[in-house]
Scaffold this motif. Structure first.
Motif, PDB file in Angstrom:
ATOM      1  N   THR A 170      34.617  18.384  -1.796  1.00 37.74           N
ATOM      2  CA  THR A 170      33.895  19.602  -1.499  1.00 37.74           C
ATOM      3  C   THR A 170      32.433  19.425  -0.882  1.00 37.74           C
ATOM      4  N   ASP A 171      31.935  18.171  -1.052  1.00 39.91           N
ATOM      5  CA  ASP A 171      30.693  17.845  -0.560  1.00 39.91           C
ATOM      6  C   ASP A 171      30.680  16.298  -0.055  1.00 39.91           C
ATOM      7  N   TYR A 172      29.665  16.143   0.767  1.00 44.54           N
ATOM      8  CA  TYR A 172      29.859  14.737   1.329  1.00 44.54           C
ATOM      9  C   TYR A 172      29.107  13.819   0.148  1.00 44.54           C
ATOM     10  N   PHE A 173      29.582  12.682  -0.013  1.00 42.68           N
ATOM     11  CA  PHE A 173      28.965  11.590  -0.898  1.00 42.68           C
ATOM     12  C   PHE A 173      27.747  11.428  -0.500  1.00 42.68           C
ATOM     13  N   ASN A 174      26.997  11.146  -1.668  1.00 45.53           N
ATOM     14  CA  ASN A 174      25.461  10.961  -1.552  1.00 45.53           C
ATOM     15  C   ASN A 174      25.175   9.962  -2.406  1.00 45.53           C
ATOM     16  N   PRO A 175      25.001   8.575  -1.943  1.00 44.95           N
ATOM     17  CA  PRO A 175      24.920   7.236  -2.792  1.00 44.95           C
ATOM     18  C   PRO A 175      23.870   7.277  -3.903  1.00 44.95           C
ATOM     19  N   GLY A 176      22.670   8.142  -3.363  1.00 45.56           N
ATOM     20  CA  GLY A 176      21.653   7.961  -4.430  1.00 45.56           C
ATOM     21  C   GLY A 176      21.805   8.936  -5.878  1.00 45.56           C
ATOM     22  N   ASP A 177      22.864   9.679  -5.742  1.00 43.45           N
ATOM     23  CA  ASP A 177      23.263  10.655  -6.528  1.00 43.45           C
ATOM     24  C   ASP A 177      24.551  10.476  -7.381  1.00 43.45           C
ATOM     25  N   GLU A 178      24.808   9.027  -7.415  1.00 44.69           N
ATOM     26  CA  GLU A 178      26.212   8.844  -8.427  1.00 44.69           C
ATOM     27  C   GLU A 178      25.878   8.364  -9.593  1.00 44.69           C
ATOM     28  N   TYR A 179      26.588   8.757 -10.384  1.00 45.00           N
ATOM     29  CA  TYR A 179      26.399   8.515 -11.750  1.00 45.00           C
ATOM     30  C   TYR A 179      28.074   8.147 -12.437  1.00 45.00           C
TER      31      TYR A 179
END
Length: 182
Positions: free
Chosen positions: A133-142
């Protein structure tokens, strides 16, 4: 399509109606109107496809700033798929649900935003396909620790052997340490 809310009711197992004969089969895997009625009113913006070998565990992943809802299925092989509720305001915070998804059972799983998600490959290999439902955001992955004793996930490890993890997944945090949703 049959829609079955699981023990955490926001997570929904979907079983398509399969029409088959000697030529093969046909099934509908997604219909926006029915999905909105039974799961959530969302738009999907990205599709992903991965191939993994037996014993590989991917997850438990989530994003905080741009949380992704995921509609997942397996097109070849089998996985044990897990969703962990990370919404502190939820009565099921810290609880998990798990299901086997396979090319054979053709089921799909809706994992809403606010959940950590992961899967373990139980077959020789598995192809895993999912809508986000949203684009992958590499700086926001946990990454939530896959074997956190606070979660107590009962992974069906092949021969009881530890799973293969990426370097990132080896650094997963426990539920008590990881950032969560409100």
């Amino acid at each position: 399509m049959k829609y079955e809310p699981l023990a955490i009711p926001d997570v929904v197992l979907m079983t398509p109606q399969v029409f088959g004969d000697e030529r093969g089969f046909f099934m509908e895997t997604f219909r926006q109107q029915a999905f909105e009625e039974h799961c959530a009113k969302v738009s999907f913006v990205q599709d992903n496809h991965s191939l993994s070998s037996q014993g590989i565990l991917r997850g438990l992943h989530y994003q905080l700033e741009k949380p992704q809802g995921k509609l997942v299925r397996v097109t070849q092989g089998e996985v044990y798929d897990i969703a962990v509720d990370l919404r502190r305001s939820s009565p099921t915070f810290g609880q998990w649900v798990g299901v086997y998804l396979s090319a054979e059972n053709k089921q799909l799983l809706w994992v809403p935003p606010g959940f950590a998600h992961g899967f373990y490959v139980t077959s020789e290999s598995a192809e895993f396909v999912y809508k986000c439902t949203d684009y992958f955001n590499p700086g926001d992955e946990y990454t939530l620790q896959w074997d956190d004793p606070l979660l107590g996930i009962d992974w069906p490890l092949v021969k009881g052997e530890a799973p293969q993890l990426s370097a990132k997944d080896q650094q997963g945090l426990s539920l008590s340490e990881t950032p969560t949703y409100e």
